[in-house]
Write an enzyme that holds these catalytic residues in place. Structure first.
Site, PDB file in Angstrom:
ATOM      1  N   HIS A  48      -1.047   1.458   6.141  1.00 19.92           N
ATOM      2  CA  HIS A  48      -0.845   2.774   6.731  1.00 19.92           C
ATOM      3  C   HIS A  48      -1.938   3.085   7.760  1.00 19.92           C
ATOM      4  O   HIS A  48      -3.074   2.624   7.649  1.00 19.92           O
ATOM      5  CB  HIS A  48      -0.837   3.848   5.641  1.00 19.92           C
ATOM      6  CG  HIS A  48       0.206   3.618   4.601  1.00 19.92           C
ATOM      7  ND1 HIS A  48       1.488   4.119   4.705  1.00 19.92           N
ATOM      8  CD2 HIS A  48       0.182   2.912   3.439  1.00 19.92           C
ATOM      9  CE1 HIS A  48       2.197   3.745   3.657  1.00 19.92           C
ATOM     10  NE2 HIS A  48       1.422   3.013   2.877  1.00 19.92           N
TER      11      HIS A  48
ATOM     12  N   HIS B 295      12.354   1.754   7.063  1.00 18.12           N
ATOM     13  CA  HIS B 295      11.948   0.460   6.497  1.00 18.12           C
ATOM     14  C   HIS B 295      12.522   0.327   5.089  1.00 18.12           C
ATOM     15  O   HIS B 295      13.175   1.248   4.591  1.00 18.12           O
ATOM     16  CB  HIS B 295      10.427   0.305   6.494  1.00 18.12           C
ATOM     17  CG  HIS B 295       9.699   1.268   5.609  1.00 18.12           C
ATOM     18  ND1 HIS B 295       9.572   2.611   5.903  1.00 18.12           N
ATOM     19  CD2 HIS B 295       9.069   1.102   4.415  1.00 18.12           C
ATOM     20  CE1 HIS B 295       8.881   3.210   4.944  1.00 18.12           C
ATOM     21  NE2 HIS B 295       8.570   2.316   4.025  1.00 18.12           N
TER      22      HIS B 295
ATOM     23  N   HIS C 287       4.137  -2.512   9.728  1.00 14.62           N
ATOM     24  CA  HIS C 287       3.945  -2.067   8.350  1.00 14.62           C
ATOM     25  C   HIS C 287       3.889  -3.319   7.478  1.00 14.62           C
ATOM     26  O   HIS C 287       3.878  -4.446   7.993  1.00 14.62           O
ATOM     27  CB  HIS C 287       5.083  -1.121   7.946  1.00 14.62           C
ATOM     28  CG  HIS C 287       4.860  -0.411   6.642  1.00 14.62           C
ATOM     29  ND1 HIS C 287       3.621   0.049   6.242  1.00 14.62           N
ATOM     30  CD2 HIS C 287       5.721  -0.092   5.625  1.00 14.62           C
ATOM     31  CE1 HIS C 287       3.731   0.633   5.059  1.00 14.62           C
ATOM     32  NE2 HIS C 287       4.986   0.545   4.666  1.00 14.62           N
TER      33      HIS C 287
ATOM     34  N   SER D  91       7.902  -5.508  -2.764  1.00 18.91           N
ATOM     35  CA  SER D  91       8.395  -5.202  -1.417  1.00 18.91           C
ATOM     36  C   SER D  91       7.325  -5.379  -0.336  1.00 18.91           C
ATOM     37  O   SER D  91       7.629  -5.200   0.843  1.00 18.91           O
ATOM     38  CB  SER D  91       8.924  -3.766  -1.378  1.00 18.91           C
ATOM     39  OG  SER D  91       7.929  -2.850  -1.790  1.00 18.91           O
TER      40      SER D  91
ATOM     41  N   HIS E 237      11.144  -0.047   1.958  1.00 22.24           N
ATOM     42  CA  HIS E 237      10.407   0.269   0.743  1.00 22.24           C
ATOM     43  C   HIS E 237      11.110   1.378  -0.046  1.00 22.24           C
ATOM     44  O   HIS E 237      11.848   2.191   0.539  1.00 22.24           O
ATOM     45  CB  HIS E 237       8.982   0.705   1.085  1.00 22.24           C
ATOM     46  CG  HIS E 237       8.081  -0.437   1.424  1.00 22.24           C
ATOM     47  ND1 HIS E 237       6.870  -0.278   2.063  1.00 22.24           N
ATOM     48  CD2 HIS E 237       8.207  -1.777   1.208  1.00 22.24           C
ATOM     49  CE1 HIS E 237       6.289  -1.459   2.236  1.00 22.24           C
ATOM     50  NE2 HIS E 237       7.085  -2.382   1.722  1.00 22.24           N
TER      51      HIS E 237
ATOM     52  N   ASP F 104      16.150  10.277 -15.589  1.00 24.14           N
ATOM     53  CA  ASP F 104      15.759   9.737 -16.891  1.00 24.14           C
ATOM     54  C   ASP F 104      16.955   8.995 -17.463  1.00 24.14           C
ATOM     55  O   ASP F 104      17.926   9.611 -17.896  1.00 24.14           O
ATOM     56  CB  ASP F 104      15.330  10.874 -17.828  1.00 24.14           C
ATOM     57  CG  ASP F 104      14.782  10.360 -19.150  1.00 24.14           C
ATOM     58  OD1 ASP F 104      14.709   9.134 -19.318  1.00 24.14           O
ATOM     59  OD2 ASP F 104      14.435  11.184 -20.022  1.00 24.14           O
TER      60      ASP F 104
END
Length: 560
Positions: free
Chosen positions: A365, A69, A138, A230, A71, A440
């Site tokens: 979920h 998916h 989902h 999302s 995400h 970072d």
């Protein structure tokens, strides 16, 4: 016998960052390639991605990346993966479009093109393995699970899923296909565990849509909706409810524009009225009761934006008296404290807060019943709980045992564990590197535990800098030690501490200058050690101590 290894490189004993490796004979199949966002203690870290060391060492065997998916926990690490390993990427239409957005905005992978669109009817034959897909439900359309058909049985990865009988066409689970895979025979089931502790029934999306509509319809003022960008299902519900309530929508959030345009282009997000969205400049034309402000972003970003609105530091918007702040995404356990503090700030600003989870159990979920139904449909020989903290994996294991599974049929693996199918059994067979790789800024993996420790110390006890100029040739101090402190003590109220610290540094330097074997490293370490002991005795704090030694040489000095 076919050689089979299953390796959860990440996405296990943690939330997010999903990446699971299945090896069949000489081929390596990568299932999802996600990231996770850091908790507060990882100071300055932007994201965390999986360790690709094992895959880089075996790059020539990687057959492809298969996505469940769109995400970030499933596609977020793709740019970093593809920078190291050139492999084809497979996913449904919306998933691939979102993956392209992610990959092409990263300089090193902006020219990558080997994306392949699949659907629930697609079968890809790799010789010893046939990969197929099945539709799941989902919070984003076009979600699928993945089945790898081998001579020893199917290896099935569910991805994120739940069961919702009222789901619309873009979100509907293919129960017939699940039963078919189960009848073929499932060797191992890798099943999500993030909601395994929840025994309550999760609200259907029809119930949630009604709740969103009622909230927006009956509030007699402006509404600020916080939603993860999302979560397209929730966004669609807000759009529909706003339209039915005769309200205009103002969009905020940096990531949302591209996501919504992509989803609308593919017909995965529908707009009932082209004039429903207005700009922030047009807001003043409408009364408060005619407006919905939709604040979106990555996980946690909408909440931080709400804080800025409530404090008056947001770049364009401010919480007003009579505003309703509607939080439509259930926060993770790690975010609950942040959400509680945010609510307090909003109330101080004159607003009111409502959480979608106040009246309903909301989740994208599978709960306990869903997980057991999946087990009953698949009837796997082995269950490997994935996608969750250890307690959630253990809860999933207990659900399996309630259905009659024996302890040796449920494997709670660790990151990097190699599970090999040998002599008819799935057994632990060593491990591969699987550390967290931290991002970072532009740095990838260059932030380790030592740097994080220093950042933590700096955030808690500050920094203490001692600067002194010396002449080694004359064996004397040219300029007395100067002490600078940030985040440690208030200098004006600690004059004695600063003076005594300077005297201690001067004494240490003089001692070293008097010795025959002068060594810069020994001098700096001695200053750190003695100053650290003294400051801890006086304050019970341990700041980062930075000695700066200048050597006078003619008119210029050298810094050490």
């Amino acid at each position: 016998m076919t050689k089979i290894n299953i390796i959860p490189l990440s996405g296990i004993r943690e939330s997010g960052k999903n990446l699971f490796v299945v090896e069949v004979d000489n081929d390596i199949f990568v299932l999802d390639c996600g990231l996770r966002y850091p908790e507060n203690e990882l100071l300055g870290i932007d994201t965390i991605i999986p360790d690709f060391t094992y895959l880089k060492e075996n790059a020539n065997r990687v057959a492809g990346v298969f996505l469940t998916h769109g995400h970030p926990d499933a596609i977020g690490a793709l740019p970093y993966f593809l920078e190291e390993i050139q492999a084809p990427v497979f996913g449904t239409k919306l998933t691939i479009e979102l993956a392209k957005l992610n990959v092409h905005r990263y300089e090193a992978t902006k020219r990558f093109k080997e994306f392949h669109v699949i659907d629930e009817f697609t079968e890809i034959d790799f010789g010893s393995t046939v990969i197929s897909f099945f539709r799941t439900t989902h919070s984003i359309p076009d979600s699928v699970g993945i089945s790898l058909k081998t001579a020893e049985g199917n290896i099935v990865y569910t991805g994120d899923f739940k069961f919702d009988q009222s789901a619309s066409a873009s979100y509907k689970t293919d129960f017939a296909r699940l039963a078919e895979i189960g009848r073929e025979g499932v060797l191992a089931l890798l099943s999500t565990s993030s909601n395994a502790e929840n025994q309550q029934s999760v609200a259907s999306e029809l119930q949630i849509a009604d709740e969103v509509y009622d909230t927006i319809l009956y509030w007699e003022g402006r509404i600020v909706v916080a939603c993860v960008a999302s979560n397209l299902q929730r966004v669609q519900q807000v759009i529909d409810a706003s339209y039915r309530s005769n309200r205009k929508i103002v969009l905020t959030g940096q990531d949302f524009g591209k996501i919504i345009r992509t989803a609308m282009k593919l017909g995965k997000l529908t707009l009932p009225d082209e004039n429903l969205f207005i700009t922030q400049k047009e807001m003043k034309k409408y009364r408060p009761e005619e407006l919905v402000i939709l604040e979106t972003g990555r996980m946690g970003e909408p909440i931080r934006a709400l804080q800025k609105m409530a404090k008056g530091t947001h770049r364009t918007l401010k919480i007003q008296e009579g505003d309703l702040v509607y939080i439509t995404t259930t926060p993770t356990i790690a975010m609950e404290t942040v959400v509680a503090k945010t609510e307090d700030i909003i109330y101080r600003a004159g607003g009111t807060v409502k959480n979608i989870s106040d009246n309903l159990v909301v989740s994208g979920h599978a709960n306990a019943n869903d997980l057991q139904l999946m087990l009953n449909l698949m009837q796997p020989k082995y269950l490997i709980p994935v996608q969750g903290e250890y307690r959630q994996l253990a809860a999933h294991a207990n659900l399996a045992k309630q259905l009659g599974y024996q302890a040796n049929q449920v494997i709670i693996a660790g990151k990097g564990d190699v599970l090999s199918y040998q002599k008819g059994e799935l057994v632990l067979n060593g491990a591969v590197p699987a550390e967290n790789v931290m991002i970072d800024g532009k740095g990838i993996g260059d932030i380790g535990n030592i740097v994080l420790r220093d950042r933590k110390v700096l955030s808690e006890d500050g920094i203490f800098v001692a600067v002194v100029t010396i002449s080694r040739r004359e064996k004397k101090i040219i300029s007395s030690p100067q002490i600078t402190s940030r985040g440690f003590v208030y200098v004006k109220a600690s004059r004695d501490l600063i003076r005594e610290s300077a005297e201690l540094v001067q004494s240490i330097v003089e001692t070293h200058l008097a010795e025959d074997g002068f060594d810069w490293g020994n001098l700096k370490q001695d200053i750190r050690d003695q100053l650290s002991r003294y400051l801890f005795e006086q304050t019970r704090r341990r700041p980062v101590i930075l000695p700066v030694i200048m050597e006078a040489s003619g008119r210029k000095g050298k810094k050490y």
